[in-house]
Motif scaffolding. Structure first.
Motif, PDB file in Angstrom:
ATOM      1  N   LEU A 164       0.849  -1.184   0.000  1.00  0.00           N
ATOM      2  CA  LEU A 164       0.000   0.000   0.000  1.00  0.00           C
ATOM      3  C   LEU A 164       0.888   1.240   0.000  1.00  0.00           C
ATOM      4  O   LEU A 164       1.858   1.311   0.762  1.00  0.00           O
ATOM      5  CB  LEU A 164      -0.898   0.006   1.241  1.00  0.00           C
ATOM      6  N   SER A 165       0.563   2.209  -0.822  1.00  0.00           N
ATOM      7  CA  SER A 165       1.393   3.410  -0.875  1.00  0.00           C
ATOM      8  C   SER A 165       0.558   4.638  -1.173  1.00  0.00           C
ATOM      9  O   SER A 165      -0.528   4.553  -1.756  1.00  0.00           O
ATOM     10  CB  SER A 165       2.488   3.261  -1.937  1.00  0.00           C
ATOM     11  N   ALA A 166       1.075   5.779  -0.740  1.00  0.00           N
ATOM     12  CA  ALA A 166       0.403   7.058  -0.994  1.00  0.00           C
ATOM     13  C   ALA A 166       1.461   8.143  -1.121  1.00  0.00           C
ATOM     14  O   ALA A 166       2.483   8.125  -0.421  1.00  0.00           O
ATOM     15  CB  ALA A 166      -0.559   7.388   0.141  1.00  0.00           C
ATOM     16  N   ARG A 167       1.206   9.080  -2.039  1.00  0.00           N
ATOM     17  CA  ARG A 167       2.039  10.272  -2.184  1.00  0.00           C
ATOM     18  C   ARG A 167       1.136  11.487  -2.047  1.00  0.00           C
ATOM     19  O   ARG A 167       0.248  11.703  -2.863  1.00  0.00           O
ATOM     20  CB  ARG A 167       2.742  10.285  -3.556  1.00  0.00           C
ATOM     21  N   GLU A 168       1.366  12.241  -0.980  1.00  0.00           N
ATOM     22  CA  GLU A 168       0.524  13.387  -0.692  1.00  0.00           C
ATOM     23  C   GLU A 168       1.306  14.682  -0.894  1.00  0.00           C
ATOM     24  O   GLU A 168       2.409  14.838  -0.363  1.00  0.00           O
ATOM     25  CB  GLU A 168       0.032  13.343   0.765  1.00  0.00           C
ATOM     26  N   PRO A 169       0.755  15.625  -1.671  1.00  0.00           N
ATOM     27  CA  PRO A 169       1.440  16.914  -1.839  1.00  0.00           C
ATOM     28  C   PRO A 169       1.456  17.693  -0.534  1.00  0.00           C
ATOM     29  O   PRO A 169       0.495  17.672   0.241  1.00  0.00           O
ATOM     30  CB  PRO A 169       0.604  17.626  -2.907  1.00  0.00           C
ATOM     31  N   MET A 170       2.569  18.375  -0.279  1.00  0.00           N
ATOM     32  CA  MET A 170       2.717  19.201   0.915  1.00  0.00           C
ATOM     33  C   MET A 170       2.381  20.652   0.569  1.00  0.00           C
ATOM     34  O   MET A 170       2.853  21.179  -0.433  1.00  0.00           O
ATOM     35  CB  MET A 170       4.141  19.079   1.462  1.00  0.00           C
ATOM     36  N   ARG A 171       1.578  21.290   1.406  1.00  0.00           N
ATOM     37  CA  ARG A 171       1.149  22.662   1.131  1.00  0.00           C
ATOM     38  C   ARG A 171       2.284  23.666   1.281  1.00  0.00           C
ATOM     39  O   ARG A 171       2.269  24.736   0.697  1.00  0.00           O
ATOM     40  CB  ARG A 171      -0.007  23.030   2.055  1.00  0.00           C
ATOM     41  N   GLU A 172       3.263  23.326   2.096  1.00  0.00           N
ATOM     42  CA  GLU A 172       4.436  24.182   2.285  1.00  0.00           C
ATOM     43  C   GLU A 172       5.669  23.294   2.351  1.00  0.00           C
ATOM     44  O   GLU A 172       5.561  22.076   2.512  1.00  0.00           O
ATOM     45  CB  GLU A 172       4.309  25.004   3.575  1.00  0.00           C
ATOM     46  N   LYS A 188      -5.548   7.281   4.170  1.00  0.00           N
ATOM     47  CA  LYS A 188      -5.740   6.543   2.917  1.00  0.00           C
ATOM     48  C   LYS A 188      -5.237   5.106   3.045  1.00  0.00           C
ATOM     49  O   LYS A 188      -5.898   4.162   2.596  1.00  0.00           O
ATOM     50  CB  LYS A 188      -5.010   7.253   1.776  1.00  0.00           C
ATOM     51  N   LEU A 189      -4.079   4.931   3.660  1.00  0.00           N
ATOM     52  CA  LEU A 189      -3.524   3.585   3.798  1.00  0.00           C
ATOM     53  C   LEU A 189      -4.370   2.735   4.744  1.00  0.00           C
ATOM     54  O   LEU A 189      -4.554   1.535   4.507  1.00  0.00           O
ATOM     55  CB  LEU A 189      -2.079   3.653   4.296  1.00  0.00           C
TER      56      LEU A 189
END
Length: 202
Positions: A164-172, A188-189
């Protein structure tokens, strides 16, 4: 006015000594501590079965089995923030989240965790493969990946395995934004993990 040279020299020496203490005393750096605690609300809601599940504490490579918070600015290199860290190691924080998420599915009659083993039908083994803030992209991304395996206790055989994997954009581009993204990825995971376990335990 007559000046006492000896007294003046003594005062100057004291001033220099106190100045030296100020200049060379260690500077206190306050370290900020962060947690992973995000459990999604939209988990599978199942009919309860008699099966029980034991959730082991996740394994992790030494690079992630620490309270230090990892990030990367170059390919194949990992560093740690100096003033930001996890409140506990990722395995310690993630294991109770997995237990609670699976309890909320209501599929199992009981979801156990060490040291309370008890009698159980299945064992869930997890491994943290990646948990780091990636500053090599724009925007920066939080990378979170786990490998999960469901084992039937009676035969000690693996029923199913998944990554299971996730890539989340960082706001800063800072540690706090990375933690916020990590919690989004955690939710999500957990959602994917709950679906995987319930489906394979049928």
């Amino acid at each position: 006015m007559k000046i006492d040279i000896g007294r003046a020299a003594f005062i100057a020496l004291c001033v220099a000594a106190f100045s030296g203490c100020t200049l060379f005393s260690p500077v206190r750096i306050d370290t900020k501590e962060y947690v992973l605690d995000n459990i999604p609300h939209d988990l599978p809601n199942e009919q309860t079965h008699s099966a029980t599940l034991l959730v082991l504490i996740p394994e992790a490579a030494p690079i992630y089995a620490t309270r230090q918070m990892a990030y990367t600015t170059q390919a194949y290199q990992v560093a740690y923030f100096s003033q930001n860290e996890w409140a506990e190691t990722p395995p310690q924080m993630i294991q109770p989240l997995i237990v609670e998420a699976l309890r909320r599915t209501r599929y199992f009659s009981d979801v156990l965790s060490p040291p309370h083993f008890g009698r159980h039908t299945f064992v869930l083994h997890t491994e943290i493969m990646t948990l780091e803030q990636d500053f090599t992209t724009a925007p920066a991304m939080l990378q979170f990946a786990m490998r999960v395996s469901l084992i039937r206790e009676a035969t000690n055989k693996v029923i199913a395995t998944s990554e299971l994997s996730a890539r989340e954009p960082m706001r800063e581009g800072n540690a706090a934004a990375g933690v916020a993204a990590a919690n989004e990825a955690m939710a999500k995971l957990l959602r994917e993990l709950a679906r995987f376990v319930v489906e394979k335990a049928h």
